[in-house]
Motif scaffolding. Structure first.
Motif, short mmCIF file in Angstrom:
data_model
loop_
_atom_site.label_atom_id
_atom_site.label_comp_id
_atom_site.label_asym_id
_atom_site.label_seq_id
_atom_site.Cartn_x
_atom_site.Cartn_y
_atom_site.Cartn_z
N LYS A 81 -65.82 71.58 50.77
CA LYS A 81 -65.40 72.73 49.95
C LYS A 81 -66.61 73.44 49.33
O LYS A 81 -66.66 74.66 49.29
CB LYS A 81 -64.44 72.30 48.84
CG LYS A 81 -64.07 73.45 47.93
CD LYS A 81 -62.75 73.29 47.22
CE LYS A 81 -62.24 74.58 46.62
NZ LYS A 81 -63.21 75.38 45.89
N VAL A 82 -67.59 72.64 48.88
CA VAL A 82 -68.80 73.25 48.28
C VAL A 82 -69.46 74.20 49.28
O VAL A 82 -69.79 75.34 48.97
CB VAL A 82 -69.80 72.16 47.84
CG1 VAL A 82 -71.13 72.78 47.42
CG2 VAL A 82 -69.21 71.32 46.70
N ARG A 83 -69.62 73.73 50.53
CA ARG A 83 -70.30 74.57 51.53
C ARG A 83 -69.44 75.76 51.93
O ARG A 83 -69.97 76.83 52.25
CB ARG A 83 -70.72 73.77 52.76
CG ARG A 83 -71.71 72.63 52.53
CD ARG A 83 -72.72 72.78 51.44
NE ARG A 83 -73.60 73.92 51.56
CZ ARG A 83 -74.53 74.24 50.68
NH1 ARG A 83 -74.72 73.49 49.60
NH2 ARG A 83 -75.28 75.31 50.85
N ARG A 93 -65.39 85.71 54.19
CA ARG A 93 -64.26 86.56 53.76
C ARG A 93 -63.27 86.90 54.87
O ARG A 93 -62.33 87.65 54.64
CB ARG A 93 -64.76 87.87 53.14
CG ARG A 93 -65.45 87.64 51.82
CD ARG A 93 -66.16 88.91 51.37
NE ARG A 93 -66.91 88.63 50.17
CZ ARG A 93 -66.64 89.15 49.00
NH1 ARG A 93 -65.63 89.99 48.87
NH2 ARG A 93 -67.36 88.85 47.96
N GLU A 114 -62.73 80.93 52.97
CA GLU A 114 -61.50 80.39 52.39
C GLU A 114 -61.32 78.92 52.81
O GLU A 114 -61.48 78.58 53.99
CB GLU A 114 -60.29 81.21 52.85
CG GLU A 114 -58.98 80.76 52.22
CD GLU A 114 -57.75 81.31 52.94
OE1 GLU A 114 -56.66 80.79 52.71
OE2 GLU A 114 -57.89 82.27 53.75
N TYR A 115 -60.96 78.08 51.82
CA TYR A 115 -60.80 76.64 52.06
C TYR A 115 -59.36 76.25 51.80
O TYR A 115 -58.84 76.47 50.70
CB TYR A 115 -61.73 75.89 51.11
CG TYR A 115 -61.77 74.39 51.26
CD1 TYR A 115 -62.65 73.77 52.15
CD2 TYR A 115 -60.93 73.57 50.50
CE1 TYR A 115 -62.70 72.39 52.28
CE2 TYR A 115 -60.98 72.19 50.62
CZ TYR A 115 -61.86 71.60 51.51
OH TYR A 115 -61.92 70.23 51.63
N ASN A 164 -61.25 81.06 57.84
CA ASN A 164 -60.93 79.99 56.89
C ASN A 164 -61.11 78.64 57.56
O ASN A 164 -61.19 78.53 58.79
CB ASN A 164 -59.51 80.17 56.35
CG ASN A 164 -58.46 79.98 57.42
OD1 ASN A 164 -58.17 78.85 57.82
ND2 ASN A 164 -57.90 81.08 57.92
N ASP A 194 -68.75 81.64 51.16
CA ASP A 194 -67.68 82.62 50.93
C ASP A 194 -66.60 82.54 52.02
O ASP A 194 -66.20 83.54 52.60
CB ASP A 194 -68.28 84.03 50.86
CG ASP A 194 -67.45 84.95 49.97
OD1 ASP A 194 -66.43 84.49 49.42
OD2 ASP A 194 -67.81 86.14 49.85
N ARG A 209 -66.23 66.09 48.88
CA ARG A 209 -66.20 67.41 48.26
C ARG A 209 -67.15 68.43 48.89
O ARG A 209 -67.01 69.63 48.70
CB ARG A 209 -66.47 67.30 46.75
CG ARG A 209 -67.80 66.69 46.39
CD ARG A 209 -67.85 66.39 44.92
NE ARG A 209 -68.08 67.61 44.16
CZ ARG A 209 -69.28 68.12 43.91
NH1 ARG A 209 -70.36 67.51 44.35
NH2 ARG A 209 -69.40 69.21 43.21
N CYS A 241 -70.21 75.62 58.82
CA CYS A 241 -69.71 76.82 58.11
C CYS A 241 -70.41 78.07 58.59
O CYS A 241 -69.77 79.07 58.91
CB CYS A 241 -69.94 76.68 56.60
SG CYS A 241 -68.99 75.35 55.84
N ASP A 285 -67.38 77.31 49.83
CA ASP A 285 -67.54 78.21 48.69
C ASP A 285 -68.88 78.95 48.74
O ASP A 285 -68.95 80.15 48.52
CB ASP A 285 -67.45 77.43 47.36
CG ASP A 285 -66.01 76.98 47.07
OD1 ASP A 285 -65.08 77.49 47.73
OD2 ASP A 285 -65.83 76.13 46.18
N VAL A 286 -69.94 78.21 49.03
CA VAL A 286 -71.27 78.82 49.10
C VAL A 286 -71.30 79.92 50.16
O VAL A 286 -71.91 80.97 49.97
CB VAL A 286 -72.35 77.75 49.41
CG1 VAL A 286 -73.67 78.39 49.81
CG2 VAL A 286 -72.55 76.82 48.21
#
Ligand SMILES: *Cc1c(COP(=O)(O)O)cnc(C)c1O
Length: 346
Positions: A107-109, A92, A116-117, A95, A114, A104, A85, A111-112
């Motif tokens: 997605k967690v990483r 921002r 898009e997933y 993606n 920032d 999961r 990531c 989100d952390v």
């Protein structure tokens, strides 16, 4: 594939290569260490670990048949996932695309960081066509995540479709093979030389029985590994993790025996589940766990926990409604679980 420079974030690309006084000289030349402000007392805890984990990589290289320059080691696979990531995705702006459901942590990483997933649903057999994943990408998609065997469904993702994604996608494709030791499907490691956009993940936390000393592995092109090495914390894998993992590498046959036993037990457990009145369906598995659709997963999950047995309740996971994910334990543990389930509702 696009140029690596086009895929990597500019600030990361511009970082200087990683080096310390200790990586410039070979160990045999240096007798006295007065460079890192360590204490001379309290051996062996006083010394920093080898930042490039050379002994461990040498042993792993032989077992996995991959040169050392193509190996990154991290504090669990999760470090490698976060690394992907941070190295490739501009917050921002960029993606990532992934199969759904899957592990999961992708997605967690995202989100952390920032990022898009974009989740692309598997079909009812937990399979996917390459075109579906590619259709979800755009010019800012840097990474496609594929987990095979997939967690929590347990099955391999169709090899031809994964190969098609790797061949067609211009960005990075990560294939997480955390459970590949339990599968007969050929690993994608051997494809690294044909596809510089491929990253294959492994872990010592599952088949190797080393979850207490998280050690994740990423196999990739030398160019990608060099970037990971300059981004990581210098001492990301501590001395005792390196030592214990190295010791494990000295008797891999023990691990192969464990894997054989777990696969045998998995087959027995899946058959036993199929015979349970409360079990509607057992999904095929190439891993050390399997997914089972139950009459009432929530109630059965609570009943098992009340009796001291913890399984994973997948009730809220896409395509896994009313499913439990069962990890294979020892024979005795498996039999005790079955005995409990046979008593359920009686
Ligand atoms: C358990 C698991 C891992 C392992 O993660 P570690 O951080 O190495 O313990 C990686 N990927 C998947 C899909 C997993 O289920």
């Amino acid at each position: 594939m696009k140029d690596l420079q086009q895929l990597v974030r500019e600030n990361i690309w511009l970082l200087p290569p990683y080096s310390t006084a200790r990586t410039q000289f070979s160990d045999s030349d240096i007798k006295v260490l007065l460079d890192a402000n360590e204490s001379p007392f309290n051996s062996p805890y006083n010394r920093y670990p080898d930042p490039l984990q050379r002994l461990l990589k040498t042993a792993l290289s032989k077992i996995k048949d991959i040169p050392i320059e193509n190996i990154f080691l991290g504090n669990g696979t999760d470090e490698a996932i976060d690394m992907v990531c941070r190295v490739f995705c501009r917050p921002r702006i960029d993606n990532v695309v992934a199969i759904d459901p899957t592990y999961r942590m992708y997605k967690v990483r995202a989100d952390v960081n920032d990022i898009e997933y974009r989740a692309v649903s598997l079909d009812e057999k937990f399979q996917i066509k390459a075109e579906q994943l590619l259709a979800a990408t755009d010019e800012n998609t840097k990474v496609i995540w594929i987990c095979s065997p997939n967690d929590p469904s347990g099955n391999n993702i169709n090899r031809e479709e994964v190969a098609k994604v790797i061949k067609s996608f211009e960005g990075i494709v990560v294939v997480d093979e955390a459970y590949s030791d339990f599968s007969t499907q050929k690993t994608f490691r051997s494809e690294l030389y044909n596809h510089p956009n491929l990253i294959v993940l492994n872990t010592l936390s599952k088949a190797w029985g080393c979850a207490a000393i998280p050690l994740g592995v990423a196999f990739a092109s030398k160019e990608v590994i060099d970037i990971f090495n300059k981004v990581k914390f210098p001492y990301n894998v501590n001395t005792f993790t390196q030592r214990k993992a190295l010791e494990m590498m000295h008797h891999p046959y023990q691990v192969f025996d464990w894997v054989k036993m777990i696969i045998q037990s998995r087959e027995i457990m899946m058959e036993s589940f199929k015979a349970l009145p409360v079990c509607i369906r057992v999904f095929p598995s190439d891993a050390n766990f399997f997914l089972a659709k139950m009459t009432d997963a929530q109630a059965i999950y609570e009943y098992l926990a009340k009796n001291g047995f913890l399984v994973t309740n997948c009730a809220r996971i896409h395509l896994c409604e009313d499913c439990l994910r069962i990890t294979i334990g020892t024979r005795r543990e498996n039999q005790a679980l079955m005995a409990l389930l046979r008593k359920y509702n009686q």
